[in-house]
Each structure stands twice: as C-alpha cells, then as structure tokens.
Design a protein around this motif. Structure first.
Motif, PDB file in Angstrom:
ATOM      1  N   ILE A  34     -22.907  -9.473  -6.446  1.00 27.25           N
ATOM      2  CA  ILE A  34     -24.145  -8.730  -6.634  1.00 27.25           C
ATOM      3  C   ILE A  34     -24.418  -7.891  -5.394  1.00 27.25           C
ATOM      4  CG2 ILE A  34     -26.607  -8.867  -7.129  1.00 27.25           C
ATOM      5  CD1 ILE A  34     -26.121 -11.680  -8.244  1.00 27.25           C
ATOM      6  N   GLN A  35     -24.584  -6.593  -5.599  1.00 23.36           N
ATOM      7  CA  GLN A  35     -24.945  -5.697  -4.504  1.00 23.36           C
ATOM      8  C   GLN A  35     -26.373  -5.223  -4.700  1.00 23.36           C
ATOM      9  OE1 GLN A  35     -23.201  -4.334  -1.581  1.00 23.36           O
ATOM     10  NE2 GLN A  35     -25.375  -3.920  -1.289  1.00 23.36           N
ATOM     11  N   SER A  36     -27.239  -5.567  -3.756  1.00 24.63           N
ATOM     12  CA  SER A  36     -28.608  -5.061  -3.759  1.00 24.63           C
ATOM     13  C   SER A  36     -28.745  -4.017  -2.655  1.00 24.63           C
ATOM     14  CB  SER A  36     -29.606  -6.192  -3.504  1.00 24.63           C
ATOM     15  OG  SER A  36     -29.545  -7.168  -4.518  1.00 24.63           O
ATOM     16  N   GLY A  37     -29.512  -2.963  -2.926  1.00 30.56           N
ATOM     17  CA  GLY A  37     -29.772  -1.965  -1.894  1.00 30.56           C
ATOM     18  C   GLY A  37     -28.779  -0.835  -1.866  1.00 30.56           C
ATOM     19  N   LEU A  38     -28.514  -0.247  -3.006  1.00 26.30           N
ATOM     20  CA  LEU A  38     -27.530   0.838  -3.071  1.00 26.30           C
ATOM     21  C   LEU A  38     -27.949   2.066  -2.268  1.00 26.30           C
ATOM     22  CD1 LEU A  38     -26.491   0.637  -6.820  1.00 26.30           C
ATOM     23  CD2 LEU A  38     -25.169  -0.087  -4.823  1.00 26.30           C
ATOM     24  N   LEU A  39     -29.244   2.230  -2.073  1.00 30.66           N
ATOM     25  CA  LEU A  39     -29.713   3.385  -1.305  1.00 30.66           C
ATOM     26  C   LEU A  39     -29.255   3.312   0.147  1.00 30.66           C
ATOM     27  CD1 LEU A  39     -33.358   3.701  -2.696  1.00 30.66           C
ATOM     28  CD2 LEU A  39     -31.318   4.992  -3.371  1.00 30.66           C
ATOM     29  N   ASP A  40     -28.972   2.086   0.624  1.00 31.28           N
ATOM     30  CA  ASP A  40     -28.501   1.895   2.000  1.00 31.28           C
ATOM     31  C   ASP A  40     -26.980   1.826   2.072  1.00 31.28           C
ATOM     32  OD1 ASP A  40     -31.147   1.780   2.884  1.00 31.28           O
ATOM     33  OD2 ASP A  40     -31.264  -0.380   2.521  1.00 31.28           O
ATOM     34  N   GLY A  41     -26.303   1.996   0.937  1.00 32.38           N
ATOM     35  CA  GLY A  41     -24.851   1.892   0.904  1.00 32.38           C
ATOM     36  C   GLY A  41     -24.406   0.503   0.493  1.00 32.38           C
ATOM     37  N   ALA A  42     -23.281   0.424  -0.174  1.00 31.64           N
ATOM     38  CA  ALA A  42     -22.764  -0.851  -0.674  1.00 31.64           C
ATOM     39  C   ALA A  42     -21.864  -1.513   0.360  1.00 31.64           C
ATOM     40  CB  ALA A  42     -22.000  -0.630  -1.973  1.00 31.64           C
ATOM     41  N   ASP A  43     -21.871  -2.852   0.366  1.00 30.74           N
ATOM     42  CA  ASP A  43     -21.024  -3.585   1.303  1.00 30.74           C
ATOM     43  C   ASP A  43     -19.544  -3.345   1.020  1.00 30.74           C
ATOM     44  OD1 ASP A  43     -23.183  -4.578   2.688  1.00 30.74           O
ATOM     45  OD2 ASP A  43     -23.293  -6.423   1.515  1.00 30.74           O
ATOM     46  N   GLY A  44     -19.212  -3.098  -0.249  1.00 29.86           N
ATOM     47  CA  GLY A  44     -17.821  -2.787  -0.578  1.00 29.86           C
ATOM     48  C   GLY A  44     -17.347  -1.533   0.142  1.00 29.86           C
ATOM     49  N   GLU A  45     -18.249  -0.564   0.303  1.00 34.26           N
ATOM     50  CA  GLU A  45     -17.905   0.651   1.042  1.00 34.26           C
ATOM     51  C   GLU A  45     -17.708   0.349   2.526  1.00 34.26           C
ATOM     52  OE1 GLU A  45     -21.226   3.099   0.174  1.00 34.26           O
ATOM     53  OE2 GLU A  45     -20.712   3.340  -1.945  1.00 34.26           O
ATOM     54  N   THR A  46     -18.542  -0.562   3.046  1.00 34.59           N
ATOM     55  CA  THR A  46     -18.417  -0.938   4.459  1.00 34.59           C
ATOM     56  C   THR A  46     -17.087  -1.616   4.736  1.00 34.59           C
ATOM     57  OG1 THR A  46     -20.814  -1.184   4.708  1.00 34.59           O
ATOM     58  CG2 THR A  46     -19.421  -2.313   6.317  1.00 34.59           C
ATOM     59  N   VAL A  47     -16.718  -2.586   3.899  1.00 29.83           N
ATOM     60  CA  VAL A  47     -15.463  -3.302   4.154  1.00 29.83           C
ATOM     61  C   VAL A  47     -14.261  -2.371   3.989  1.00 29.83           C
ATOM     62  CG1 VAL A  47     -16.469  -5.538   3.526  1.00 29.83           C
ATOM     63  CG2 VAL A  47     -15.210  -4.240   1.796  1.00 29.83           C
ATOM     64  N   ALA A  48     -14.393  -1.364   3.127  1.00 24.66           N
ATOM     65  CA  ALA A  48     -13.298  -0.399   2.971  1.00 24.66           C
ATOM     66  C   ALA A  48     -13.069   0.374   4.266  1.00 24.66           C
ATOM     67  CB  ALA A  48     -13.596   0.558   1.821  1.00 24.66           C
ATOM     68  N   THR A  49     -14.159   0.724   4.943  1.00 23.37           N
ATOM     69  CA  THR A  49     -14.014   1.440   6.222  1.00 23.37           C
ATOM     70  C   THR A  49     -13.435   0.542   7.301  1.00 23.37           C
ATOM     71  OG1 THR A  49     -16.232   0.910   7.076  1.00 23.37           O
ATOM     72  CG2 THR A  49     -16.019   2.856   5.653  1.00 23.37           C
ATOM     73  N   LEU A  50     -13.467  -0.773   7.069  1.00 14.97           N
ATOM     74  CA  LEU A  50     -12.971  -1.730   8.065  1.00 14.97           C
ATOM     75  C   LEU A  50     -11.580  -2.267   7.712  1.00 14.97           C
ATOM     76  CD1 LEU A  50     -16.319  -3.601   8.798  1.00 14.97           C
ATOM     77  CD2 LEU A  50     -15.173  -1.873  10.201  1.00 14.97           C
ATOM     78  N   GLY A  51     -10.898  -1.553   6.841  1.00 14.67           N
ATOM     79  CA  GLY A  51      -9.490  -1.846   6.607  1.00 14.67           C
ATOM     80  C   GLY A  51      -9.165  -2.668   5.388  1.00 14.67           C
ATOM     81  N   VAL A  52     -10.164  -3.021   4.571  1.00 14.52           N
ATOM     82  CA  VAL A  52      -9.898  -3.793   3.352  1.00 14.52           C
ATOM     83  C   VAL A  52      -9.479  -2.827   2.246  1.00 14.52           C
ATOM     84  CG1 VAL A  52     -10.885  -5.322   1.611  1.00 14.52           C
ATOM     85  CG2 VAL A  52     -11.524  -5.582   4.015  1.00 14.52           C
ATOM     86  N   THR A  53      -8.363  -3.130   1.584  1.00 16.21           N
ATOM     87  CA  THR A  53      -7.823  -2.203   0.585  1.00 16.21           C
ATOM     88  C   THR A  53      -8.011  -2.679  -0.848  1.00 16.21           C
ATOM     89  OG1 THR A  53      -5.628  -3.208   0.828  1.00 16.21           O
ATOM     90  CG2 THR A  53      -6.119  -1.275   2.189  1.00 16.21           C
ATOM     91  N   ARG A  54      -8.160  -3.991  -1.042  1.00 14.65           N
ATOM     92  CA  ARG A  54      -8.341  -4.510  -2.410  1.00 14.65           C
ATOM     93  C   ARG A  54      -9.784  -4.980  -2.570  1.00 14.65           C
ATOM     94  NH1 ARG A  54      -3.368  -6.963  -1.347  1.00 14.65           N
ATOM     95  NH2 ARG A  54      -4.224  -9.066  -1.416  1.00 14.65           N
ATOM     96  N   ILE A  55     -10.560  -4.196  -3.297  1.00 10.50           N
ATOM     97  CA  ILE A  55     -11.987  -4.462  -3.471  1.00 10.50           C
ATOM     98  C   ILE A  55     -12.313  -4.432  -4.962  1.00 10.50           C
ATOM     99  CG2 ILE A  55     -14.332  -3.686  -2.936  1.00 10.50           C
ATOM    100  CD1 ILE A  55     -13.076  -2.256  -0.464  1.00 10.50           C
ATOM    101  N   LEU A  56     -12.839  -5.528  -5.467  1.00 16.21           N
ATOM    102  CA  LEU A  56     -13.204  -5.608  -6.879  1.00 16.21           C
ATOM    103  C   LEU A  56     -14.613  -5.060  -7.091  1.00 16.21           C
ATOM    104  CD1 LEU A  56     -11.867  -9.189  -7.699  1.00 16.21           C
ATOM    105  CD2 LEU A  56     -10.763  -6.995  -8.163  1.00 16.21           C
ATOM    106  N   PRO A  57     -14.870  -4.485  -8.260  1.00 23.57           N
ATOM    107  CA  PRO A  57     -16.219  -3.982  -8.530  1.00 23.57           C
ATOM    108  C   PRO A  57     -17.228  -5.118  -8.662  1.00 23.57           C
ATOM    109  CG  PRO A  57     -14.832  -3.798 -10.481  1.00 23.57           C
ATOM    110  CD  PRO A  57     -13.933  -4.209  -9.356  1.00 23.57           C
TER     111      PRO A  57
END
Length: 203
Positions: A34-57
C-alpha cells in the motif's frame, strides 16, 4: 529462502532507504503493498533511484500522505486484505508503512497483517532520543502476535547505549546501523550497507 518484511518504529525514519539497500544487496524483488501519499512521490520510485531493479506494483495507491485506512476512505477505496497476500517472488522484500500498529483498515493493523503472513520482520529504528520506548513497544506488539523478528536495523548517527539497550532488553539481534548519507545515491548506499551489515543475517 529470503522473504522478509521491513517495518519501522515510526514514519520518516529511513525505512525505505534501508529496504532499498537490503533489496539490492540480496538481489531481491521489492514490494510495497500500500502506497499512501502519491503527491509526495511513491516509495517504489525512491528505491528505483537507489539501485533496485525489480519492483512490483502496489496493490493500492492512495493520494493522501496518511495512514492507509484514512487515505483509502478519502479516496473512496475499500482496502481488501485478500489483495495483500505476498507474491511468490523469492528473494522478496516487503515494506510496510509507518509503524507496526498503523491501521490498514478500521479493523486490521499492519502487525495483524504481518502475523497472517508469518514472515520474518526487520524492525527499522532511529538511534536518537525516544527510540528505546518506540522500539520496545513495537517489539512487544509484534511478539504479542507471534510475528517472528529477525532483528533491529538502526538508522542514524551512532548511539551505542541506545542500540545496545534496545537489543539487550528485548532479546533481539542487533543487525547493524545505516548512517545518514548526504548526498544519498545508489553507490554510496550499497557501500554503506556492505560496511555495516552482514548478508548472512538476512538469509
């Protein structure tokens, strides 16, 4: 087999950064149900910038930066716990939201969800003032529901007494401490994780 839940003692303590580091180190898949606070950006986007390549919706994406139960109500969404079953990916890192007693719905807390999953949990805690109380309360809440606790991962400046006291009183493993990184990027995070944690503690 490495299927681990990463939860925290509070919000804004570095849980997502730690989850990104652990996911990358294990070569795992990342999932935030569960992602709350989309206006502040999603955590999935944050982990992607930190080198994580496999991210489930996410199962749910909610607009307001609030507890999921309330964010869902404001979005007119009914959260169905049946949609919050961990996927079969292995290794897998699942990130919760806020602390262990954050409500998922009006009748279900994250700790209750963790108990259903019966997966080992890493508790991410701050090192500074207030962390002893928050950490011990979180551990008690998990243990009351028979949630297996892998250990505590600290984030922040070194505080030997706080870190040692929490783990000694609670009888849990002290996994390590991730320092504050400024600037924060994928390579510096990977190096810090490798320097302060042992992968065998997560396998």
């Amino acid at each position: 087999m490495s299927r681990i839940v990463v939860t925290g003692t509070d919000t804004g303590i570095g849980k997502t950064v730690f989850a990104a580091a652990l996911t990358r180190a294990l070569g795992a898949t990342y999932w935030k149900p569960i992602q709350s606070g989309l206006l502040d950006g999603a955590d999935g986007e944050t982990v992607a910038t930190l080198g994580v390549t496999r991210i489930l919706p996410e199962a749910y994406r909610l607009t307001e930066p609030l507890s999921p139960h309330r964010a869902a109500e404001l979005d007119g969404v009914a959260i169905d716990p049946a949609r919050l079953v961990p996927p079969a990916d292995d290794p897998l890192i699942i990130e919760g939201a806020g602390g262990v007693l954050v409500p998922v719905t009006r009748t279900l807390l994250y700790a209750d969800l963790f108990a259903r999953w019966a997966l080992p949990v890493v508790l991410v805690a701050r090192t500074g003032l207030g962390t002893i109380n928050h950490s011990l309360l979180s551990i008690e809440a998990l243990r009351a529901r028979a949630v297996p606790i892998l250990g505590v991962a600290f984030v922040g400046e070194a505080n030997e007494d706080n870190e040692a006291t929490i783990c000694a009183i609670a009888g849990v493993k002290r996994l390590g401490r991730l320092p504050i990184l400024d600037p924060l990027d994928a390579d510096r995070l990977a190096a810090a994780f490798a320097a302060h944690f042992r992968l065998e503690d997560f396998r």
